[in-house]
Design a protein around this motif. Structure first.
Motif, PDB file in Angstrom:
ATOM      1  N   GLY A  80       0.809  -1.211   0.000  1.00  0.00           N
ATOM      2  CA  GLY A  80       0.000   0.000   0.000  1.00  0.00           C
ATOM      3  C   GLY A  80       0.842   1.261   0.000  1.00  0.00           C
ATOM      4  O   GLY A  80       1.950   1.286   0.535  1.00  0.00           O
ATOM      5  N   GLN A  81       0.266   2.300  -0.579  1.00  0.00           N
ATOM      6  CA  GLN A  81       0.971   3.560  -0.714  1.00  0.00           C
ATOM      7  C   GLN A  81      -0.031   4.713  -0.729  1.00  0.00           C
ATOM      8  O   GLN A  81      -1.188   4.524  -1.086  1.00  0.00           O
ATOM      9  CB  GLN A  81       1.735   3.520  -2.042  1.00  0.00           C
ATOM     10  N   ALA A  82       0.408   5.900  -0.341  1.00  0.00           N
ATOM     11  CA  ALA A  82      -0.436   7.099  -0.348  1.00  0.00           C
ATOM     12  C   ALA A  82       0.307   8.238  -1.044  1.00  0.00           C
ATOM     13  O   ALA A  82       1.529   8.163  -1.230  1.00  0.00           O
ATOM     14  CB  ALA A  82      -0.774   7.514   1.083  1.00  0.00           C
ATOM     15  N   ASP A  83      -0.437   9.276  -1.418  1.00  0.00           N
ATOM     16  CA  ASP A  83       0.238  10.454  -1.967  1.00  0.00           C
ATOM     17  C   ASP A  83       0.774  11.295  -0.816  1.00  0.00           C
ATOM     18  O   ASP A  83       0.676  10.916   0.344  1.00  0.00           O
ATOM     19  CB  ASP A  83      -0.695  11.252  -2.893  1.00  0.00           C
ATOM     20  N   LYS A  84       1.358  12.431  -1.131  1.00  0.00           N
ATOM     21  CA  LYS A  84       1.984  13.268  -0.113  1.00  0.00           C
ATOM     22  C   LYS A  84       1.038  14.330   0.448  1.00  0.00           C
ATOM     23  O   LYS A  84       1.465  15.189   1.200  1.00  0.00           O
ATOM     24  CB  LYS A  84       3.233  13.920  -0.694  1.00  0.00           C
ATOM     25  N   GLN A  85      -0.229  14.258   0.111  1.00  0.00           N
ATOM     26  CA  GLN A  85      -1.192  15.216   0.643  1.00  0.00           C
ATOM     27  C   GLN A  85      -1.576  14.814   2.062  1.00  0.00           C
ATOM     28  O   GLN A  85      -1.767  13.641   2.349  1.00  0.00           O
ATOM     29  CB  GLN A  85      -2.440  15.237  -0.236  1.00  0.00           C
ATOM     30  N   GLY A  86      -1.710  15.780   2.952  1.00  0.00           N
ATOM     31  CA  GLY A  86      -2.160  15.499   4.301  1.00  0.00           C
ATOM     32  C   GLY A  86      -1.037  15.096   5.239  1.00  0.00           C
ATOM     33  O   GLY A  86       0.147  15.235   4.942  1.00  0.00           O
ATOM     34  N   ASP A  87      -1.437  14.575   6.386  1.00  0.00           N
ATOM     35  CA  ASP A  87      -0.522  14.206   7.457  1.00  0.00           C
ATOM     36  C   ASP A  87       0.242  12.919   7.116  1.00  0.00           C
ATOM     37  O   ASP A  87      -0.384  11.898   6.785  1.00  0.00           O
ATOM     38  CB  ASP A  87      -1.334  14.003   8.746  1.00  0.00           C
ATOM     39  N   PRO A  88       1.573  12.933   7.202  1.00  0.00           N
ATOM     40  CA  PRO A  88       2.355  11.738   6.885  1.00  0.00           C
ATOM     41  C   PRO A  88       1.995  10.520   7.732  1.00  0.00           C
ATOM     42  O   PRO A  88       1.989   9.394   7.229  1.00  0.00           O
ATOM     43  CB  PRO A  88       3.804  12.168   7.141  1.00  0.00           C
ATOM     44  N   GLU A  89       1.695  10.720   9.000  1.00  0.00           N
ATOM     45  CA  GLU A  89       1.336   9.594   9.871  1.00  0.00           C
ATOM     46  C   GLU A  89      -0.003   8.992   9.445  1.00  0.00           C
ATOM     47  O   GLU A  89      -0.162   7.770   9.430  1.00  0.00           O
ATOM     48  CB  GLU A  89       1.291  10.028  11.338  1.00  0.00           C
TER      49      GLU A  89
END
Length: 150
Positions: A80-89
């Motif tokens: 799984g992976q997320a973009d860099k928008q929002g809180d890193p945690e």
């Protein structure tokens, strides 16, 4: 180096209190398909802040299932992976939830739980977009589902 990165993420997950016991207790080693060519790989994309599978994502997993069904020696890794928008945690937790969604769907289809490992990368590790913003950020919100031989 990739194996070290995966192990670091698992360790960080424990420190953050994330539920990643399936990743640790699983006999599957997700660092293998990252280091070697997978037999089958599907990339599933998500909307901002979402971890549920769209119909299109389910179709991709169905396609993967059609290849791996009847081949119990194949192992599956959902990264799984997320973009860099929002809180890193929050993005770390979201990236794991996305991988878990793919795993849960495969289990529902009949793949044994012990064959599937979920790991997370958090924000855009190996991202398509350098900063995770703009038109390519949607490509960072993904799960790579990989089937490979041990």
């Amino acid at each position: 180096m990739v194996r070290l990165i995966v192990k670091c993420f698992v360790s960080v997950g424990f420190m953050l209190g994330l539920n990643i016991s399936t990743a640790v207790s699983s006999p599957v080693d997700c660092s293998v398909p990252v280091d070697q060519n997978p037999l089958v790989q599907k990339v599933i994309y998500f909307e901002v802040g979402q971890s549920s599978l769209s119909k299109k994502a389910q179709k991709k997993i169905d396609d993967l299932f059609d290849v791996i069904d009847g081949h119990p020696s194949l192992k599956i890794c959902a990264i799984g992976q997320a973009d860099k928008q929002g809180d890193p945690e929050a993005n770390k937790k979201l990236s794991l939830k996305r991988a878990q969604s793919a795993k849960d769907y495969l289990i529902k289809k009949g793949i044994a739980k012990k064959r599937i490992e979920t790991v997370f990368r958090g924000e855009a590790y190996g991202s398509f977009s350098l900063w995770g913003t703009g038109e390519k950020a949607d490509e960072d919100r993904r799960v790579e589902v990989i089937a490979y031989k041990e």
